[in-house]
Scaffold this active site. Structure first.
Site, PDB file in Angstrom:
ATOM      1  N   GLU A 251       0.882  -1.173   0.000  1.00 62.54           N
ATOM      2  CA  GLU A 251       0.000   0.000   0.000  1.00 62.54           C
ATOM      3  C   GLU A 251       0.915   1.217   0.000  1.00 62.54           C
ATOM      4  O   GLU A 251       1.535   1.540   1.009  1.00 62.54           O
ATOM      5  CB  GLU A 251      -0.929   0.029   1.207  1.00 62.54           C
ATOM      6  N   CYS A 285      -3.246   7.650   4.780  1.00 63.17           N
ATOM      7  CA  CYS A 285      -3.114   7.114   3.419  1.00 63.17           C
ATOM      8  C   CYS A 285      -4.303   7.495   2.550  1.00 63.17           C
ATOM      9  O   CYS A 285      -4.143   7.759   1.356  1.00 63.17           O
ATOM     10  CB  CYS A 285      -2.972   5.595   3.471  1.00 63.17           C
TER      11      CYS A 285
END
Length: 483
Positions: A251, A285
């Site tokens: 990620e 994120c």
């Protein structure tokens, strides 16, 4: 045996030093609020990396044979100990990264909850049988991959670590764990707590900078390299695992858009945009990184967004204000400010914020930019700070088209009262997660699969357990008997 490299943080007076400095094999970490020393930790050596991987390889067979229910019981115990240490973990997290203490506590609680989820679903992890010839049986059995290298970030260190480590342990893998060099004390305490609840060698914690992560990712003894962090680091890991044959779970950042339609309350939409842009000082994120607002509601939306930004103040508890911590360090603040400066020089207007405070703090104010265009870094790259860049669009079609045009593929949000527009957004946005009418949220156990420059592989949920396992097909027929 507690296998980690943590030493106690030491106190010091304020000094003009970077937030993380490597010297003489040590990591030196300072508080981004005022530059005071949080502590020093020894960085792992090549010998430490070698020993950790060897321990993990030796321990993997026995841990894989441990009944899933016993592995789940160990995770439940670890979750309880994490909660017992919530204050210690949260204070270390807050001092190392500047995260407000209440948010740091929430991260520990979320992490403990994730471990408990994996404790429950681990024993139920899937397999299936296939129907073939009446005299034979085909069974597909999930097996652990082996040694998982877990490289975790600084912005939500406990919660993210629990996701990767929990899924790996629940499925019978052993783990070599390295936290970000920007949150090494938090990571080291986390590693101690987890390792203490497991057989020797099942989890080993290492402390160090990028060179330690590179050594782990490039070692052929790793069967999985799971990384949450920068896009550049993720690209390096992809290349390394292509050579070693390990599975890469990544990620790696995002440039998440927010599309505001003409039929929603602009004040409510501004509240959502502010939450998405400014929570954890924009260091999430899935933060909102770029905003496309319909011209019909743009003026009131921008006005309300500026009002929301003005409420974000450094560590304040005053009525009507919202505490916002500093950025993780001054080096990162300079990168955020460079995006803002470039946008202003290219024609954007800064309505609030956009200035670098003096002193030793890494604080950066909540910032709203209007008149933003595609060529600006704030619209095309991940700023990862409390910056809300706004582009006014003439309709939903234009907003959606702008949101789609991006190399990242982590998440996106659409605020709309139109079912048709919501369905189109879900179908057309090339991202792992599409959120309608809420910038954050999601059911427990939910998973996400980033795309493009944002990474690969599922994060969280049963799907992450699938990523941590491989499937063996067993075909069992009947023998021909003697006589």
């Amino acid at each position: 045996m507690v296998e980690s490299t943590r030493t106690a943080p030491t106190a010091a007076t304020a000094a003009e030093v970077p937030s993380v400095r490597e010297a003489s094999g040590d990591l030196t970490v300072v508080d981004p609020r005022d530059g005071t020393l949080v502590g020093r930790l020894p960085a792992a050596t090549a010998a430490d990396v070698d020993a950790a991987l060897d321990r993990a390889r030796r321990a993997r067979a026995q841990w894989a044979r441990t009944p899933a229910a016993e592995r789940g019981a160990a995770l439940r115990t670890i979750a309880r100990v994490l909660r017992d240490n919530e204050e210690n973990l949260a204070r270390l997290n807050s001092r190392e990264t500047g995260r407000p203490l209440a948010e740091a506590r929430e991260g520990v609680e979320a992490g403990a909850g994730t471990l408990e989820q994996y404790a429950e679903i681990g024993p139920l992890h899937r397999g299936r049988s296939l129907v073939g010839d009446w005299s034979a049986t085909d069974v597909m059995v999930a097996e652990p991959r082996g040694v998982v290298v877990a490289l975790t970030p600084w912005n939500d260190p406990v919660a993210v670590s629990c996701g990767l480590v929990g899924a790996a342990l629940a499925t019978g893998n052993t783990v070599v764990y390295k936290a970000s060099e920007r949150a090494p004390h938090t990571g080291a305490l986390f590693a101690e707590i987890v390792a203490a609840g497991l057989p020797q060698g099942v989890l080993t914690g290492l402390t160090g900078g990028g060179e330690v992560g590179v050594a782990l990712a490039e070692d052929p003894r790793a069967d999985v390299v799971a990384h949450v962090g920068s896009t550049a680091a993720g690209a390096s890991i992809r290349a390394a695992t292509a050579r070693t044959g390990a599975k890469a779970l990544l990620e790696n950042g995002g440039n998440d858009p927010l599309v505001v339609d003409a039929d929603v309350d602009p004040v409510w939409a501004a509240e959502q945009a502010a939450l998405g842009s400014f929570a954890n000082s924009g260091q999430i994120c899935t933060s909102v990184e770029r905003i496309y607002v319909h011209r019909a509601v743009a003026d009131r939306f921008v006005e309300a967004l500026v009002e929301q930004a003005a409420r974000r103040v450094p560590e304040s508890a005053a009525a009507g204000e919202i505490a916002m911590g500093p950025l993780v360090d001054r080096r990162h603040r300079e990168a955020v400010h460079a995006h803002v400066e470039q946008a202003v020089q290219a024609g954007a207007t800064c309505l609030i914020g956009g200035e670098m405070p003096g002193g030793l703090s890494a604080y950066y104010p909540a910032t709203v930019l209007t008149g933003c265009t595609d060529g600006m870094a704030v619209m095309r790259e991940e700023t990862f700070g409390p910056v809300a860049p706004v582009q006014v669009v003439d309709g939903f079609d234009q907003g959606l088209a702008e949101a789609v045009r991006d190399r990242y593929g982590l998440a996106a949000t659409v605020l709309t009262a139109s079912m048709e527009h919501a369905q189109r957004a879900c179908r057309e946005l090339p991202v792992g997660t599409v959120k309608v009418n809420a910038v954050f949220g999601g059911a427990p156990g939910g998973a996400a699969q980033p795309r493009g420059a944002s990474g690969q592989g599922f994060g969280y949920g049963p799907e992450l357990m699938d990523e941590m396992t491989t499937v063996k097909v067993l075909h069992m027929g009947l023998p021909k008997q003697l006589g």
